[in-house]
Each structure stands twice: as structure tokens, then as C-alpha cells.
Design an enzyme around this catalytic site. Structure first.
Site, short mmCIF file in Angstrom:
data_model
loop_
_atom_site.label_atom_id
_atom_site.label_comp_id
_atom_site.label_asym_id
_atom_site.label_seq_id
_atom_site.Cartn_x
_atom_site.Cartn_y
_atom_site.Cartn_z
N ASP A 18 69.58 -15.92 22.26
CA ASP A 18 70.43 -16.08 21.08
C ASP A 18 69.95 -15.15 19.98
O ASP A 18 68.80 -14.68 20.00
CB ASP A 18 70.39 -17.54 20.60
CG ASP A 18 71.57 -17.89 19.70
OD1 ASP A 18 72.39 -17.00 19.40
OD2 ASP A 18 71.67 -19.05 19.30
N GLY B 151 74.71 -18.59 10.82
CA GLY B 151 75.67 -17.75 10.11
C GLY B 151 77.05 -17.82 10.75
O GLY B 151 78.07 -17.76 10.07
N GLU C 214 73.44 -24.68 19.13
CA GLU C 214 72.34 -23.74 19.39
C GLU C 214 71.01 -24.50 19.44
O GLU C 214 70.15 -24.22 20.27
CB GLU C 214 72.32 -22.66 18.31
CG GLU C 214 73.50 -21.72 18.43
CD GLU C 214 73.67 -20.74 17.28
OE1 GLU C 214 74.41 -19.77 17.46
OE2 GLU C 214 73.08 -20.96 16.22
C1 5RP Z 1 75.46 -18.28 14.98
C2 5RP Z 1 74.09 -17.72 14.85
C3 5RP Z 1 73.87 -16.28 15.17
O1 5RP Z 1 72.84 -16.17 16.07
C4 5RP Z 1 73.52 -15.55 13.91
O2 5RP Z 1 74.51 -15.81 12.93
C5 5RP Z 1 73.40 -14.05 14.14
O3 5RP Z 1 74.65 -13.51 14.38
P1 5RP Z 1 74.88 -11.97 14.68
O4 5RP Z 1 74.27 -11.69 16.02
O5 5RP Z 1 76.38 -11.82 14.67
O6 5RP Z 1 74.23 -11.17 13.58
O7 5RP Z 1 73.15 -18.40 14.50
O8 5RP Z 1 75.52 -19.61 14.57
#
Ligand code: 5RP
Length: 219
Positions: free
Chosen positions: A81, A96, A103
Site C-alpha cells: 500500500d 488521503g 487499509e
Molecule cells: C488511501 C491511502 C493512500 O495510500 C494514500 O492516500 C496515498 O495515495 P497515493 O498513492 O495516491 O499518493 O491511504 O486511503
């Protein structure tokens, strides 16, 4: 190298850790989308995936990768992730994209959590990125007042509902010298479903992509 190319480089580095026959935990976001695209090329060699969001589930299925329910899967060998912020201690801010609760569940079910980021997200102390908190809708104002009491400025994420039917408060201007303590404190507030601090179960491996390649940090 631009941020998207770095995200792809980190995702490809994570793919190297996927072994044949593995059931892979898959996160959410633009970095993970690169991972899903790469995993598609190996779809016949993995047992399938457990996903942390409806969005990732759709992408996985489109890529021909079977998506299993966590309840049917048991513990996972690996979870991949992204994150919104990370420290060298492998504490994270996530959420975000609003998928923080699932998660957290998939991370908890996984023996190894591989976090993939570009180097703009590596910080000395968490808190520059507003901290997402998933809240039961009726508790929104109550939790917001408590978060103000903790020194933050919560902002309701307008027009957004999580996959679990809840709302998100993004908490600005928090300084987070002790992420595990704040994770526990916010997590105990009535009405909070999950807080986007991943410190009690942070990453085991952080793959940070920069102009000079992908660096590996270990807990
Ligand atoms: C989603 C998350 C994502 O891992 C985090 O927002 C990073 O996103 P990106 O890879 O688009 O920068 O926690 O809930």
C-alpha cells in the site's frame, strides 16, 4: 523523474517481493494503481488479492485478478500500500483516499506490510499532511470538538462517503512527535471508526523512490 514515475518505480520494486502462489493484500491510491497494473502481468502466478477498497477491487478484477473476501482468506503473507506521509521509523499517515479503515484491517491481517512512496512523502515528523479520521456520521461534530481539544483543526471532507458509509474529518496543524500515542488517543474517541495513523501497526518495509532509484528502509 516526476512523482508519477517515482510511484511506478516504487510499485515495481514491491512486485519483486511477490512470490508465486501468494494471496496479496492490495491497498488504495495512485501508487497502488501502478502496482495493480504490474501485478496484472503475473495474474496467473498469484492466488488472488484481498483489497482495501471498492476502487481497488474494481481495478483488480478488470486486470483479471481474483478478489477474495478477507473473511475467506485468513492471514496474508504480504500487503502492499501507499501512504500520504512516512517517517524513517516507518510510521505513516494514510487515508488521503479515504480507505483508511479497510487499509488498517488488511494491514493487521498481513504478516508483512510493504509501503511504497515517492520521496516527497518522507518527513522528519508526521503532521504536515492533514490527518484523516473516519467517523460515524452522527458523531461528526462531537469528534470534531474533541479533535480541537487535542490541538488540531478538523475539516469535514465535503461530499465524501467512505466504503463503510461513514464520513472523514481531515485534521490540520497537528504536530505528531509520538504517533502511536496519538493513534491510541484518537482511536478511543466515541464515534471514531479509524484514525489514519499507522504506527502501532506501521510498515515493515518502506520503499522510497527518488531520482537515484528506490531505497529500502526497514523497521
Ligand atoms: C488511501 C491511502 C493512500 O495510500 C494514500 O492516500 C496515498 O495515495 P497515493 O498513492 O495516491 O499518493 O491511504 O486511503
Amino acid at each position: 523523474m516526476n512523482a508519477d514515475a517515482k510511484k511506478r518505480a516504487a510499485a515495481l520494486a514491491a512486485l519483486e517481493l511477490v512470490e508465486d502462489g501468494m494471496l496479496v493484500g492490495v491497498g488504495t491510491g495512485s501508487t497502488v494503481n501502478h502496482f495493480i497494473a504490474a501485478l496484472a502481468g503475473r495474474r496467473h502466478r498469484v492466488a488472488g488479492a484481498v483489497s482495501s477498497s471498492e476502487a481497488s477491487s474494481r481495478l483488480l478484477r478488470t486486470a483479471g485478478i481474483e478478489v477474495l473476501e478477507l473473511n475467506d482468506a485468513g492471514d496474508l503473507a504480504l500487503y502492499v500500500d501507499g501512504a500520504d506521509e512516512a517517517t524513517r521509523h516507518l510510521d505513516l499517515i494514510k487515508g488521503g483516499g479515504g480507505a483508511l479503515t479497510r487499509e488498517k484491517i488488511v494491514a493487521a491481517a498481513s504478516r508483512r506490510f510493504i509501503c511504497i512512496i515517492d520521496d516527497s512523502k518522507l518527513v522528519p515528523m508526521l503532521g504536515r499532511f492533514p490527518l484523516p479520521v473516519e467517523v460515524i456520521p452522527m458523531a461528526r461534530s462531537l469528534v470534531a470538538r474533541r479533535l480541537v481539544g487535542l490541538g488540531g483543526q478538523p475539516v469535514y471532507r465535503q461530499g465524501f462517503t467512505t466504503d463503510n458509509g461513514n464520513v472523514i474529518l481531515d485534521v490540520h496543524n497537528l504536530k505528531i512527535p509520538d504517533p502511536a500515542a496519538l493513534e491510541a488517543e484518537i482511536g478511543l474517541l466515541a464515534g471514531v471508526v479509524a484514525v489514519g495513523l499507522f504506527a502501532r501497526r506501521g510498515a515493515d518495509l518502506l520503499l522510497v523512490a527518488g531520482d537515484d532509484g528506490v531505497h529500502t528502509l526497514k523497521r
